[in-house]
Design a protein around this motif. Structure first.
Motif, mmCIF file in Angstrom:
data_model
loop_
_atom_site.group_PDB
_atom_site.id
_atom_site.type_symbol
_atom_site.label_atom_id
_atom_site.label_comp_id
_atom_site.label_asym_id
_atom_site.label_seq_id
_atom_site.Cartn_x
_atom_site.Cartn_y
_atom_site.Cartn_z
ATOM 1 N N VAL A 1 1.129 -1.220 0.050
ATOM 2 C CA VAL A 1 -0.113 -0.013 0.042
ATOM 3 C C VAL A 1 0.702 1.341 0.036
ATOM 4 C CG1 VAL A 1 -1.833 1.294 1.030
ATOM 5 C CG2 VAL A 1 -1.881 -1.016 0.935
ATOM 6 N N THR B 1 2.477 5.016 -0.020
ATOM 7 C CA THR B 1 2.625 6.322 0.936
ATOM 8 C C THR B 1 3.730 7.373 0.281
ATOM 9 O OG1 THR B 1 4.297 5.387 2.588
ATOM 10 C CG2 THR B 1 1.880 5.051 2.966
ATOM 11 N N ASP C 1 -1.928 12.322 1.393
ATOM 12 C CA ASP C 1 -2.397 11.440 0.762
ATOM 13 C C ASP C 1 -1.698 10.969 -0.656
ATOM 14 O OD1 ASP C 1 -4.427 9.771 -0.595
ATOM 15 O OD2 ASP C 1 -6.063 10.866 0.138
ATOM 16 N N ARG D 1 -2.813 9.019 -2.766
ATOM 17 C CA ARG D 1 -3.600 8.750 -3.931
ATOM 18 C C ARG D 1 -3.549 9.898 -4.874
ATOM 19 N NH1 ARG D 1 -8.582 7.082 -0.466
ATOM 20 N NH2 ARG D 1 -7.785 8.817 0.928
ATOM 21 N N GLU E 1 1.416 10.549 -8.198
ATOM 22 C CA GLU E 1 1.922 9.554 -9.032
ATOM 23 C C GLU E 1 3.145 9.214 -8.778
ATOM 24 O OE1 GLU E 1 1.794 10.911 -13.240
ATOM 25 O OE2 GLU E 1 -0.416 11.540 -13.118
ATOM 26 N N LYS F 1 6.382 8.876 -3.816
ATOM 27 C CA LYS F 1 5.427 7.994 -3.635
ATOM 28 C C LYS F 1 6.305 6.495 -3.678
ATOM 29 C CE LYS F 1 0.799 6.429 -4.950
ATOM 30 N NZ LYS F 1 -0.385 6.408 -6.067
ATOM 31 N N GLU G 1 -7.690 0.163 0.664
ATOM 32 C CA GLU G 1 -6.717 0.399 -0.337
ATOM 33 C C GLU G 1 -5.862 -1.057 -0.545
ATOM 34 O OE1 GLU G 1 -5.913 2.760 -2.446
ATOM 35 O OE2 GLU G 1 -7.823 3.452 -1.565
ATOM 36 N N LYS H 1 -8.070 -3.356 -2.542
ATOM 37 C CA LYS H 1 -7.992 -2.888 -3.903
ATOM 38 C C LYS H 1 -6.588 -3.556 -4.580
ATOM 39 C CE LYS H 1 -10.501 1.373 -3.455
ATOM 40 N NZ LYS H 1 -10.438 3.105 -3.531
#
Length: 352
Positions: free
Chosen positions: A85, A87, A119, A121, A124, A221, A330, A333
């Motif tokens: 996931v 971050t 966040d 999300r 990129e 990210k 997440e 997903k």
């Protein structure tokens, strides 16, 4: 009272804790391993039995039950939470001035481990292998932070004082001294949620008069399997639901001793029709499966300890970058995306 299980059903669905070992532990739960027990895969049966129950939730931690799945799926979910996931974390540190006693590489490593409230999300992934410079930072894949601080003497300090907190100004550098420097349109996009370190009181360095830090940092990210600083959870673990069965009534002083053998809240005493105290299981999930009662010769054969094989108690503690319920969503997903990729590969093989 639930209907008693037959021997094959118990072997399939329970792990039994005995005095000198654990029974019914298997490396696989693949269907048709148990003669006489119908455990073949059935989608409708899975839909009926599978459920997720949220037990507790706050801004930092979450406990929930995931029921009706195989251990392999539960462990895959845990590993995704730890390592897949994404971050935001500090990846590049540009040190323009560091006159503290902390070496540049140590300082950069400490800064990289400071969790950032942002966040992921909304960003990129940066192109793999791309060498970062301060000029190529983009608002779509980079957060820029700055740490600029200098220590000086406090002119108002008492002459007799020896306390650094009174003698010096800015001698303790904390994470709250890290400032966000918006790039492009980030000031507008994140107007309602200012980007900052999750915690304000993380100690980064100590300074003395004349020493200073002038640092620019780039957050990008990433995922935990690349570096632990990107892991969104402080811990993500699961355990099987304990099951405690009292095989025959336990009364009086024996009931008192049995209650003390378990964690607080697991066993309680209630009066029977004869006015005697009888032991009763009230909350088995609080049990730690210590098997303390086995030390008592008159109690060891009166209780059976087990764990429900397909009932997992998950505990998720967020580092603060995202709430724990968002992290769980997440992770689901990511697991769904992995399943879809696998199905696509199978379809491509069939077509060939």
């Amino acid at each position: 009272m639930a209907a008693p299980m037959n021997n094959v059903e118990e072997i399939r669905s329970r792990v039994i804790l005995e005095e000198f070992g654990v029974k019914n532990v298997h490396t696989t739960d693949f269907p048709r391993n148990y003669p006489g027990y119908d455990d073949s895969w059935d989608l409708e049966k899975f839909k009926k039995n599978f459920r997720i129950d949220v037990v507790s939730l706050d801004e930092n931690s979450m406990e929930f039950d995931m029921v009706g799945i195989d251990a392999a799926i539960a462990n895959a979910f845990r590993r995704i939470l730890l390592a897949e996931v994404p971050t935001m974390a500090i990846e590049k540190v540009f040190i323009y001035n560091n006159t503290s006693i902390v070496q540049d590489e140590v300082l950069a490593q400490r800064l990289g481990l400071v969790p950032i409230k942002a966040d992921p999300r909304l960003f990129e992934f940066k192109n793999a292998g791309e060498e970062s410079t301060q000029e190529d930072a983009s608002e779509i894949d980079t957060i820029q932070l700055q740490l600029k601080i200098k220590c000086s003497r406090n002119p108002r300090a008492s002459k007799d004082s020896s306390d650094p907190r009174e003698l010096y100004l800015n001698h303790m550098v904390y994470s709250r001294d890290i400032q966000w420097v918006p790039l492009g349109n980030q000031a507008d996009v994140f107007a309602d949620c200012s980007i900052r370190p999750v915690h304000d009181d993380i100690l980064i360095a100590q300074l003395r008069p004349g020493q200073e830090l002038d640092i620019v940092m780039h957050c990008v990210k990433g995922v935990g399997k690349d570096h632990a600083k990107f892991s969104p959870v402080a811990t993500a673990s699961y355990r099987l639901l304990p099951e405690i069965t009292i095989l025959e009534p336990v009364e009086g002083e024996k009931a008192e001793r049995l209650k003390r053998c378990f964690s607080r809240g697991v066993i309680d005493l209630e009066e029977n029709v004869n006015g005697k105290k009888v032991a009763k299981v009230v909350n088995s999930r609080l049990d730690t499966c210590s098997r303390e009662f086995i030390r008592h010769s008159d109690l060891k054969d009166l209780v059976k300890l087990g764990r429900v094989r397909d009932h997992f108690i998950f505990t998720v503690e967020s580092t603060g970058s995202l709430p724990p319920d968002v992290l769980v969503t997440e992770a689901i997903k990511v697991l769904m995306a992995k399943c879809q990729t696998f199905l696509n590969e199978l379809n491509s093989v069939d077509m060939e």
